[in-house]
Design a protein around this motif. Structure first.
Motif, PDB file in Angstrom:
ATOM      1  N   PRO A  30       0.849  -1.203   0.000  1.00 14.23           N
ATOM      2  CA  PRO A  30       0.000   0.000   0.000  1.00 14.23           C
ATOM      3  C   PRO A  30       0.880   1.247   0.000  1.00 14.23           C
ATOM      4  CG  PRO A  30      -0.639  -1.513   1.758  1.00 14.23           C
ATOM      5  CD  PRO A  30       0.637  -2.035   1.169  1.00 14.23           C
ATOM      6  N   ILE A  31       0.402   2.286  -0.644  1.00 12.17           N
ATOM      7  CA  ILE A  31       1.188   3.519  -0.658  1.00 12.17           C
ATOM      8  C   ILE A  31       0.951   4.300   0.626  1.00 12.17           C
ATOM      9  CG2 ILE A  31       1.214   3.709  -3.170  1.00 12.17           C
ATOM     10  CD1 ILE A  31      -0.869   5.987  -2.822  1.00 12.17           C
ATOM     11  N   ARG A  32       1.917   5.127   0.960  1.00 12.52           N
ATOM     12  CA  ARG A  32       1.766   6.038   2.095  1.00 12.52           C
ATOM     13  C   ARG A  32       1.221   7.346   1.531  1.00 12.52           C
ATOM     14  NH1 ARG A  32       6.800   8.680   4.507  1.00 12.52           N
ATOM     15  NH2 ARG A  32       5.805  10.443   5.485  1.00 12.52           N
ATOM     16  N   ARG A  33       0.117   7.808   2.060  1.00 13.49           N
ATOM     17  CA  ARG A  33      -0.517   9.041   1.579  1.00 13.49           C
ATOM     18  C   ARG A  33      -0.009  10.210   2.403  1.00 13.49           C
ATOM     19  NH1 ARG A  33      -2.440  10.138  -3.014  1.00 13.49           N
ATOM     20  NH2 ARG A  33      -3.820   8.376  -3.005  1.00 13.49           N
ATOM     21  N   LYS A  34       0.447  11.228   1.716  1.00 15.21           N
ATOM     22  CA  LYS A  34       0.936  12.452   2.358  1.00 15.21           C
ATOM     23  C   LYS A  34       0.296  13.615   1.623  1.00 15.21           C
ATOM     24  CE  LYS A  34       4.217  14.486   4.897  1.00 15.21           C
ATOM     25  NZ  LYS A  34       4.261  14.458   6.304  1.00 15.21           N
ATOM     26  N   TYR A  35      -0.082  14.645   2.338  1.00 17.14           N
ATOM     27  CA  TYR A  35      -0.661  15.829   1.717  1.00 17.14           C
ATOM     28  C   TYR A  35       0.361  16.960   1.786  1.00 17.14           C
ATOM     29  CZ  TYR A  35      -5.003  13.307   1.574  1.00 17.14           C
ATOM     30  OH  TYR A  35      -5.961  12.371   1.282  1.00 17.14           O
ATOM     31  N   ILE A  36       0.627  17.549   0.611  1.00 15.38           N
ATOM     32  CA  ILE A  36       1.616  18.623   0.543  1.00 15.38           C
ATOM     33  C   ILE A  36       0.942  19.879   0.009  1.00 15.38           C
ATOM     34  CG2 ILE A  36       3.578  17.053   0.285  1.00 15.38           C
ATOM     35  CD1 ILE A  36       3.524  17.666  -2.710  1.00 15.38           C
ATOM     36  N   PRO A  37       1.444  21.055   0.390  1.00 15.88           N
ATOM     37  CA  PRO A  37       0.830  22.300  -0.086  1.00 15.88           C
ATOM     38  C   PRO A  37       0.967  22.451  -1.599  1.00 15.88           C
ATOM     39  CG  PRO A  37       2.477  22.729   1.627  1.00 15.88           C
ATOM     40  CD  PRO A  37       2.557  21.279   1.294  1.00 15.88           C
ATOM     41  N   LYS A  38      -0.070  22.966  -2.224  1.00 20.32           N
ATOM     42  CA  LYS A  38      -0.009  23.270  -3.656  1.00 20.32           C
ATOM     43  C   LYS A  38       0.874  24.490  -3.851  1.00 20.32           C
ATOM     44  CE  LYS A  38      -4.508  21.472  -4.992  1.00 20.32           C
ATOM     45  NZ  LYS A  38      -5.792  21.796  -5.601  1.00 20.32           N
ATOM     46  N   SER A  39       1.592  24.534  -4.959  1.00 16.18           N
ATOM     47  CA  SER A  39       2.551  25.618  -5.175  1.00 16.18           C
ATOM     48  C   SER A  39       1.883  26.917  -5.611  1.00 16.18           C
ATOM     49  CB  SER A  39       3.589  25.207  -6.218  1.00 16.18           C
ATOM     50  OG  SER A  39       2.950  24.917  -7.439  1.00 16.18           O
ATOM     51  N   ASN A  40       0.760  26.834  -6.306  1.00 17.69           N
ATOM     52  CA  ASN A  40       0.185  28.058  -6.870  1.00 17.69           C
ATOM     53  C   ASN A  40      -1.151  28.468  -6.242  1.00 17.69           C
ATOM     54  OD1 ASN A  40      -1.331  25.999  -7.872  1.00 17.69           O
ATOM     55  ND2 ASN A  40      -1.178  26.594 -10.012  1.00 17.69           N
TER      56      ASN A  40
END
Length: 164
Positions: free
Chosen positions: A101-111
């Motif tokens: 299973p993948i590890r889900r991470k949320y990152i800030p959008k650049s724009n």
């Protein structure tokens, strides 16, 4: 698993094989109008040289310092293992491949505001996926339209049409 006809002895032989796959596909498209069948692709993917090349590519990516769902990292968990054990681990992954299973991470959008989801595969899954890419890409690359640029190596549209 690896047959002698496809046994690669160096990264140069791997590059030569990639060129051969590309040329065979181009010739098949020209002569028959369809991509020819390619044999022993799985054996090429699971070849020791292909795996070693894939490890180098994954290691060079800055994401290799990020653990997947298995919490393993490239440096202590792959690069510091005995070489034959790493090759065997990846080759065994090809026999009955089931991705972790993948590890889900949320990152800030650049724009803009908000977050975008990022899926982080395990290190072994990244190596297996890179092995597949190394062998499949020349075949698919030969079939793409020349004017298609998206997500293709050396085909960034900004290289063709520079912005003013």
């Amino acid at each position: 698993m690896v047959q002698k006809s496809n046994y690669l002895k160096s990264e140069q032989e791997l590059r030569d094989k990639q060129d051969e796959l590309y040329k065979k596909t181009i010739e098949g498209l020209r002569e028959k109008g369809q991509s020819p069948g390619h044999k022993d692709l799985l054996e090429l993917m699971a070849n020791e040289i292909t795996i070693l090349t894939a490890i180098h590519h994954v290691k060079a990516n800055k994401g290799s310092r990020t653990a997947g769902s298995d919490h393993k990292l490239m440096k202590p968990d792959i690069l510091q293992k005995d070489y034959p054990n790493v090759i065997q681990l990846v080759q065994e992954s090809f026999r009955k491949y089931r991705p972790e299973p993948i590890r889900r991470k949320y990152i800030p959008k650049s724009n803009s505001e908000g977050l975008r989801p990022l899926g982080i595969p395990s290190i072994v899954d990244r190596i297996v996926q890179e092995c597949v890419r190394l062998i499949i890409e020349p075949i698919l690359e030969a079939q793409f339209f020349q004017h298609s640029y998206g997500f293709r190596p050396m085909r960034d549209s900004s290289m063709i049409c520079p912005r003013n």
